[in-house]
Motif scaffolding. Structure first.
Motif, PDB file in Angstrom:
ATOM      1  N   SER A  56       0.844  -1.199   0.000  1.00 39.79           N
ATOM      2  CA  SER A  56       0.000   0.000   0.000  1.00 39.79           C
ATOM      3  C   SER A  56       0.875   1.243   0.000  1.00 39.79           C
ATOM      4  CB  SER A  56      -0.911   0.008   1.223  1.00 39.79           C
ATOM      5  OG  SER A  56      -1.787  -1.094   1.201  1.00 39.79           O
ATOM      6  N   THR A  57       0.406   2.253  -0.698  1.00 38.79           N
ATOM      7  CA  THR A  57       1.179   3.488  -0.804  1.00 38.79           C
ATOM      8  C   THR A  57       0.394   4.687  -0.303  1.00 38.79           C
ATOM      9  OG1 THR A  57       0.432   3.798  -3.085  1.00 38.79           O
ATOM     10  CG2 THR A  57       2.541   2.675  -2.764  1.00 38.79           C
ATOM     11  N   ASN A  58       1.140   5.717   0.035  1.00 40.44           N
ATOM     12  CA  ASN A  58       0.555   6.974   0.461  1.00 40.44           C
ATOM     13  C   ASN A  58       1.460   8.090  -0.033  1.00 40.44           C
ATOM     14  OD1 ASN A  58      -1.317   8.593   2.269  1.00 40.44           O
ATOM     15  ND2 ASN A  58       0.652   9.143   3.131  1.00 40.44           N
ATOM     16  N   TYR A  59       0.855   9.111  -0.647  1.00 42.82           N
ATOM     17  CA  TYR A  59       1.638  10.208  -1.204  1.00 42.82           C
ATOM     18  C   TYR A  59       1.133  11.545  -0.692  1.00 42.82           C
ATOM     19  CZ  TYR A  59       3.297   6.779  -4.609  1.00 42.82           C
ATOM     20  OH  TYR A  59       3.867   5.670  -5.207  1.00 42.82           O
ATOM     21  N   ALA A  60       2.050  12.465  -0.507  1.00 44.28           N
ATOM     22  CA  ALA A  60       1.663  13.833  -0.225  1.00 44.28           C
ATOM     23  C   ALA A  60       0.904  14.380  -1.427  1.00 44.28           C
ATOM     24  CB  ALA A  60       2.896  14.682   0.053  1.00 44.28           C
ATOM     25  N   ASP A  61      -0.075  15.217  -1.183  1.00 40.52           N
ATOM     26  CA  ASP A  61      -0.881  15.761  -2.278  1.00 40.52           C
ATOM     27  C   ASP A  61      -0.011  16.469  -3.317  1.00 40.52           C
ATOM     28  OD1 ASP A  61      -3.751  16.735  -0.227  1.00 40.52           O
ATOM     29  OD2 ASP A  61      -3.203  14.822  -1.145  1.00 40.52           O
ATOM     30  N   SER A  62       1.060  17.083  -2.872  1.00 38.08           N
ATOM     31  CA  SER A  62       1.904  17.865  -3.764  1.00 38.08           C
ATOM     32  C   SER A  62       2.675  17.009  -4.771  1.00 38.08           C
ATOM     33  CB  SER A  62       2.894  18.705  -2.957  1.00 38.08           C
ATOM     34  OG  SER A  62       3.716  17.878  -2.144  1.00 38.08           O
ATOM     35  N   VAL A  63       2.754  15.702  -4.524  1.00 38.61           N
ATOM     36  CA  VAL A  63       3.538  14.843  -5.434  1.00 38.61           C
ATOM     37  C   VAL A  63       2.702  13.761  -6.097  1.00 38.61           C
ATOM     38  CG1 VAL A  63       5.566  15.255  -3.989  1.00 38.61           C
ATOM     39  CG2 VAL A  63       4.284  13.122  -3.722  1.00 38.61           C
ATOM     40  N   LYS A  64       1.435  13.677  -5.759  1.00 40.77           N
ATOM     41  CA  LYS A  64       0.579  12.644  -6.352  1.00 40.77           C
ATOM     42  C   LYS A  64       0.575  12.753  -7.872  1.00 40.77           C
ATOM     43  CE  LYS A  64      -2.632  11.812  -2.535  1.00 40.77           C
ATOM     44  NZ  LYS A  64      -4.006  12.024  -2.015  1.00 40.77           N
TER      45      LYS A  64
END
Length: 120
Positions: A56-64
């Motif tokens: 599972s992954t999670n990204y900061a909105d600024s890099v999605k």
């Protein structure tokens, strides 16, 4: 305790790409969730991307949509592919083992990081 060594940073123009690597040693890498963080001058360190042992992954909105985190457990390495880079991505990038407690909390000692500079 896990030791972490980041590499792959550099100077690129806006719109360019880089792939960062983080080599881990000292423990069983595959059991750890991993995260990439960055710290720009005068700002707090922030989570950029997280990757659990289950994938599972999670990204900061600024890099999605621009950054992709991946891992190779056979090589004890986690990667951060960064595309469409912007000047605001300029920072020192760090990896760390993490635990998910609402937020992604770093667990190990920080490595030296790798400098990413986006500029013309």
């Amino acid at each position: 305790q896990v030791q972490l060594v980041e590499s792959g940073g550099g100077l690129v123009q806006p719109g360019g790409s880089l792939r960062l690597s983080c080599a881990a040693s000292g423990s069983i890498f595959s059991i750890y969730n991993m995260g990439w963080f960055r710290q720009a001058p005068g700002k707090q360190r922030e989570l950029v991307a997280g990757l659990t042992t289950a994938g599972s992954t999670n990204y900061a909105d600024s890099v999605k949509g621009r950054f992709t985190v991946s891992r190779d457990n056979a090589k004890n390495t986690v990667y951060l592919q960064m595309n469409s880079l912007k000047p605001e991505d300029t920072a020192v990038y760090y990896c760390n083992t993490v635990v998910k407690l609402g937020t992604w909390v770093p667990l190990s000692s920080w490595g030296q990081g790798t400098q990413v500079t986006i500029s013309t």
